[in-house]
Design a protein around this motif. Structure first.
Motif, short mmCIF file in Angstrom:
data_model
loop_
_atom_site.label_atom_id
_atom_site.label_comp_id
_atom_site.label_asym_id
_atom_site.label_seq_id
_atom_site.Cartn_x
_atom_site.Cartn_y
_atom_site.Cartn_z
N ARG A 2 44.33 11.17 25.84
CA ARG A 2 45.63 11.69 25.44
C ARG A 2 45.68 12.04 23.95
NH1 ARG A 2 46.57 6.11 25.86
NH2 ARG A 2 47.38 5.24 23.92
N VAL A 3 46.66 12.88 23.63
CA VAL A 3 46.96 13.20 22.24
C VAL A 3 48.33 12.61 21.96
CG1 VAL A 3 47.47 15.06 20.60
CG2 VAL A 3 45.72 15.41 22.35
N GLY A 29 44.76 16.87 31.91
CA GLY A 29 45.23 17.62 33.06
C GLY A 29 46.52 18.35 32.78
N GLU A 30 47.12 18.06 31.62
CA GLU A 30 48.37 18.75 31.27
C GLU A 30 48.07 20.01 30.47
OE1 GLU A 30 52.44 16.71 30.42
OE2 GLU A 30 50.90 15.66 29.27
N MET A 31 48.90 21.02 30.68
CA MET A 31 48.82 22.24 29.87
C MET A 31 50.17 22.39 29.20
SD MET A 31 47.46 25.96 30.91
CE MET A 31 48.65 26.66 32.01
N GLY A 174 40.86 19.09 34.59
CA GLY A 174 41.06 17.77 33.98
C GLY A 174 41.12 17.81 32.47
N MET A 175 40.92 19.02 31.90
CA MET A 175 41.01 19.16 30.45
C MET A 175 42.44 19.01 30.00
SD MET A 175 39.02 22.50 29.21
CE MET A 175 37.39 22.61 29.87
N LEU A 176 42.60 18.63 28.78
CA LEU A 176 43.93 18.61 28.19
C LEU A 176 44.02 19.93 27.41
CD1 LEU A 176 45.00 15.38 26.42
CD2 LEU A 176 45.80 17.61 25.71
N VAL A 177 45.00 20.74 27.75
CA VAL A 177 45.07 22.08 27.17
C VAL A 177 46.37 22.23 26.36
CG1 VAL A 177 45.13 24.57 27.65
CG2 VAL A 177 43.75 23.07 29.10
N ALA A 189 54.20 29.28 32.21
CA ALA A 189 53.09 28.88 33.07
C ALA A 189 52.59 27.47 32.73
CB ALA A 189 51.94 29.88 32.92
N CYS A 190 53.03 26.96 31.57
CA CYS A 190 52.61 25.61 31.15
C CYS A 190 53.47 24.56 31.83
CB CYS A 190 52.71 25.48 29.64
SG CYS A 190 51.48 26.47 28.77
#
Ligand SMILES: Nc1ncnc2c1ncn2[C@@H]1O[C@H](COP(=O)(O)OP(=O)(O)OP(=O)(O)O)[C@@H](O)[C@H]1O
Ligand SMILES: [Mg+2]
Length: 199
Positions: A2-3, A29-31, A174-177, A189-190
């Motif tokens: 997490r950030v 996993g969040e964008m 699974g990336m955090l974008v 779209a986020c």
């Protein structure tokens, strides 16, 4: 992963605050979109999250994140290298055998709608294709956190949609974008957005 940002405030000059007291947590996993008018500090906030810029006040912490990737507003690639080369390069650098890297890269290119241009040189690609290629390369280099600055600013509506879909592919992996944008379609779209002008 997490950030976490706590009470972030930033001013390049005394008393000219870009944003104040900004707190948020973003999970893998969040964008998440960073929105706000030009000059509100979106790119600066990406730089703070990446650790390149020290915030005037507050803290930004990366938890469980070891690789940070960045996609800039203007896609920069190697003019005479093929699209395919751009995607296999991070896999070869990570030690993958060439045959395997090519196979995987072709799969990735196809999931970004770039199979048709796999063997074109970078300078022959359209703006939207080049931007998607930068995202495809990010998927190949597998960062935990991907920071994207204005991916659709210079694109027409249909290219924007393909770039937006490509970012969704990255978040699903699974990336955090985190994406700085003033394009409402990109924002919509986020999963959610962080509005800088409110702070
Ligand atoms: N290194 C720096 N030193 C001084 N001022 C800076 C620096 N970097 C950015 N700024 C200023 O801070 C403000 C915010 O810049 P930033 O690039 O973060 O905005 P932005 O929201 O990304 O804008 P845009 O939508 O135009 O990309 C601008 O007024 C800019 O001129
Ligand atoms: Mg910017």
């Amino acid at each position: 992963m997490r950030v976490t940002a706590k009470n972030l405030s930033h001013a390049f000059q005394d008393d000219h605050w870009l944003f104040r007291d900004l707190s948020f947590t973003v999970e893998s996993g969040e964008m998440v979109a960073l929105t706000g008018p030009s000059g509100s500090g979106k790119s600066t906030l990406l730089g703070i999250i990446a650790g390149w810029i020290k915030p005037t006040r507050g803290t930004s912490e990366l938890v469980g994140i070891s690789r940070v990737g960045w996609v800039f507003q203007n896609p920069h690639g190697v003019a005479r290298r093929s699209a395919l080369d751009h995607v296999i390069q991070p896999m070869l650098a990570a030690g993958a055998p060439r045959r395997e890297a090519i196979k995987k890269a072709l799969d990735i290119l196809s999931s970004f709608g770039l199979d048709r241009v796999a063997h074109e040189q970078f300078h022959q690609l359209s703006g939207g294709e080049a931007q998607r290629l930068m995202l495809a390369r990010s998927l190949a280099s597998k960062p935990d956190l991907l920071l994207i600055d204005e991916p659709t600013a210079q694109l027409d509506a249909s290219s924007s949609l393909t770039v937006i879909a490509a970012m969704g592919v990255l978040a699903k992996s699974g990336m955090l974008v985190m994406v700085a944008t003033h394009d409402t379609r990109t924002r919509d779209a986020c999963h959610r957005s962080i509005e800088l002008s409110e702070h």
